[in-house]
Design an enzyme around this catalytic site. Structure first.
Site, PDB file in Angstrom:
ATOM      1  N   SER A 254       1.481  -5.488   1.245  1.00 60.97           N
ATOM      2  CA  SER A 254       0.517  -4.946   0.283  1.00 60.97           C
ATOM      3  C   SER A 254       0.934  -5.267  -1.135  1.00 60.97           C
ATOM      4  CB  SER A 254       0.403  -3.431   0.431  1.00 60.97           C
ATOM      5  OG  SER A 254      -0.453  -2.923  -0.582  1.00 60.97           O
TER       6      SER A 254
ATOM      7  N   LYS B  89       0.167  -0.547   7.640  1.00 65.27           N
ATOM      8  CA  LYS B  89      -0.544  -1.236   6.553  1.00 65.27           C
ATOM      9  C   LYS B  89      -2.035  -0.879   6.585  1.00 65.27           C
ATOM     10  CE  LYS B  89      -1.633  -4.197   3.259  1.00 65.27           C
ATOM     11  NZ  LYS B  89      -2.908  -4.765   3.455  1.00 65.27           N
TER      12      LYS B  89
ATOM     13  N   HIS C  15      -2.408   2.502   5.158  1.00 65.98           N
ATOM     14  CA  HIS C  15      -2.243   2.352   3.705  1.00 65.98           C
ATOM     15  C   HIS C  15      -3.596   2.005   3.069  1.00 65.98           C
ATOM     16  CE1 HIS C  15      -2.070  -0.427   0.298  1.00 65.98           C
ATOM     17  NE2 HIS C  15      -1.014   0.231  -0.132  1.00 65.98           N
ATOM     18  N   ASN C  16      -4.291   1.051   3.662  1.00 64.05           N
ATOM     19  CA  ASN C  16      -5.578   0.645   3.101  1.00 64.05           C
ATOM     20  C   ASN C  16      -6.615   1.753   3.221  1.00 64.05           C
ATOM     21  OD1 ASN C  16      -4.161  -1.771   2.981  1.00 64.05           O
ATOM     22  ND2 ASN C  16      -5.974  -3.001   3.398  1.00 64.05           N
TER      23      ASN C  16
ATOM     24  N   GLU D 103      -6.009   4.005   0.531  1.00 66.47           N
ATOM     25  CA  GLU D 103      -6.474   3.340  -0.699  1.00 66.47           C
ATOM     26  C   GLU D 103      -7.983   3.562  -0.890  1.00 66.47           C
ATOM     27  OE1 GLU D 103      -5.093  -0.797  -0.923  1.00 66.47           O
ATOM     28  OE2 GLU D 103      -7.091  -1.355  -1.599  1.00 66.47           O
TER      29      GLU D 103
END
Ligand code: NDP
Length: 478
Positions: A128, A182, A185-186, A189
């Site tokens: 990222s 990941k 994480h997005n 976000e």
């Protein structure tokens, strides 16, 4: 001396990662399907370090020391599979293939199993930070065999972002664990950006100019909300359209794009049965923004308040928005970390959630001051969920009056706040001693004999709704 690391894919991410590796003193073999791209990267950046360009994949593989460490940074999906298939016959037992693209974790699990069958290690590494992160230090989330991390970890840690002298890279778990983290994480976000968008809309409804809003976000960035996304929100709000001089955000079409990782986060949460409603609302908020037909039809038909907000004390309300934003953000992080914990149990990943928070503190898009608190809370406590962490629970308790006020005012004014309100609903659901699920169970037993459990005895039960109304043992009913 042979190259100690190789990168396949010389588009923006791969070339920046290769340069980052070279800047850290690694001997970097580079290859791209279309050789002219490799040539262009070397022509422009070849003097920055020790690059070993190859026009043929076989030459690229031969230029690497063993066990070979190869990072694939190509278009996710078919591009990754094509590259892997071309590599397999050229590699030898123990070599390590890393997929640094945005792969879906189930694909990573499939690829890992396939390469394991060939005696190869496959590492799905979430990376990222976009192109700048790839060049200057991303947050890296590698999943794969622990042995492969021994050979690969030091190299990845050397190019990752550093916070307080610690790399934003740690071993996550086997097979798809890194890409799963990941992905979440997005998803977080998406939620972060939705909450910021709601705060922006509320500030606008209060009548603030774009420069005033930019100042508010800049001030927030000096406190508990200190984060990359809040920082750049201030810059984007201050930006003027070079053509018209109007605030740039007012000339940008209000239809949000997405590449799918938020959707994956929600789909995976649904499969795991773990609640991520504020992340889901963020994905759906993008979906409705990009549904022009639905919006045009509804705009003609639907009535409601005009979205203006009048409050007695504007500065107080601005501070209440700050608190609602912080509290909602905490809930979204909690939901994402809950999803990671549940996936760890489902897939046997043994993920250290506190370490995940640690490597998100730098390099990645959601880097935020809050992550330091999350890291230390997980380090100090055995947490089922972040929400129970002492400093988090007390922070939410302090913020909740403001949070409720903001949601109430927004609802009355007709300003949609699906992120703030769903996060608040999660907070209230999670802390409730009883949920309305008891009635749901009663209804399910009524129409489908799905049975229910009792608060006072073990077992499952069913009411003979259509006959004598008696309660019977439901063990065999469904
Ligand atoms: P792109 O996703 O635009 O992919 C272009 C690269 O993929 C080129 O090197 C291209 O080679 C190669 N490629 C495409 N199809 C094939 C194929 N069938 N066989 C071999 N090579 C192929 O590149 P990016 O640098 O933007 O992204 C790379 C990866 O990193 C992606 O998985 C992306 O999701 C991920 N990522 C991107 C981020 C970003 O900010 N852009 C952030 C984090 C991750 P050729 O030149 O020959 O066409």
């Amino acid at each position: 001396q042979l190259a100690n690391i190789g990168v396949i894919g010389m588009a923006v991410m791969g070339s920046n990662l290769a340069r980052n590796l070279a800047h850290r003193g690694h001997r970097v073999a580079v290859y791209n399907r279309t050789t002219s791209k490799t040539d262009a990267v070397i022509a422009e950046h070849g003097s920055e370090g020790d690059f070993r360009p190859a026009a043929e994949l076989a030459d690229f593989v031969a230029s690497l020391e063993r066990p070979r460490r190869i990072i694939i940074m190509v278009k996710a999906g078919a591009g990754t599979d094509a590259t892997i298939d071309a590599l397999i016959p050229l590699l030898e037992e123990g070599d390590i293939v890393v997929d640094g693209g945005n792969a879906f974790f189930e694909d990573t699990r499939r690829r890992e199993e396939k390469l394991r069958g060939h005696g190869l290690h496959f590492v799905g590494a979430g990376i990222s930070g976009g192109e700048v992160g790839a060049l200057e230090g991303p947050s890296i989330m590698p999943g794969g065999s622990p042995e492969s991390y021994e050979a690969l970890g030091p190299i990845l840690e050397s190019i990752a972002a550093q916070v307080d002298g610690e790399p934003c890279c740690t071993y996550i778990g086997t097979d798809g664990a890194g890409h799963f983290v990941k992905m979440v994480h997005n998803g977080i976000e998406y939620a972060d950006m939705q909450f910021i968008g709601e705060a922006f809309e509320l500030l606008k409804a209060l009548g603030l100019s774009h420069d005033e809003m930019a100042d508010v976000f800049a001030t927030w960035n000096t406190g508990d909300l200190d984060s990359y996304l809040i920082e750049i929100t201030s810059e984007v709000l201050r930006k003027r359209d070079p053509n018209t001089g109007a605030p740039l955000v007012e000339v940008i079409v209000d239809a949000a794009g997405m590449k799918g990782t938020g959707t994956w986060t929600v789909q995976s949460a649904l499969n795991l049965g773990t609640p991520v409603n504020s992340i889901a609302e963020s994905v759906f908020a993008r979906a409705i923004s990009s549904a022009p037909e639905l919006r045009a039809a509804a705009q003609k038909a639907l009535q409601g308040p005009d979205g203006a907000i009048n409050v007695a004390d504007r500065d107080l309300f601005i501070d209440q928005i700050r608190q609602a934003l912080w509290a909602s953000k905490v809930v979204a992080y909690a939901q994402g970390l809950d999803e990671i914990r549940m996936a760890g149990l489902e897939y046997g990943w043994d993920i250290n959630v506190g370490e995940v928070a640690k490597i998100w503190r730098g390099g990645c898009i959601i880097r935020a001051k809050l992550l330091e608190r999350i890291r230390s809370e997980y380090a100090a406590n055995q947490l089922v969920t972040l929400l129970e962490a002492p400093s988090v629970a007390s922070g939410l308790a302090d913020a909740q009056d403001a949070w409720r006020e903001v949601v109430a005012v927004a609802v009355r004014a007709g300003v949609p706040v699906p992120g703030f309100s769903s996060a608040l609903a999660h907070y209230d659901q999670a802390r409730a001693p009883r949920l309305n699920a008891a009635l749901t169970q009663g209804l399910r037993d009524y129409f489908g004999a799905h049975t229910y459990k009792r608060v006072d005895r073990e077992g499952s039960f069913h009411i003979n709704w259509s006959t004598d109304g008696a309660e019977v043992d439901g063990t065999d009913t469904h």
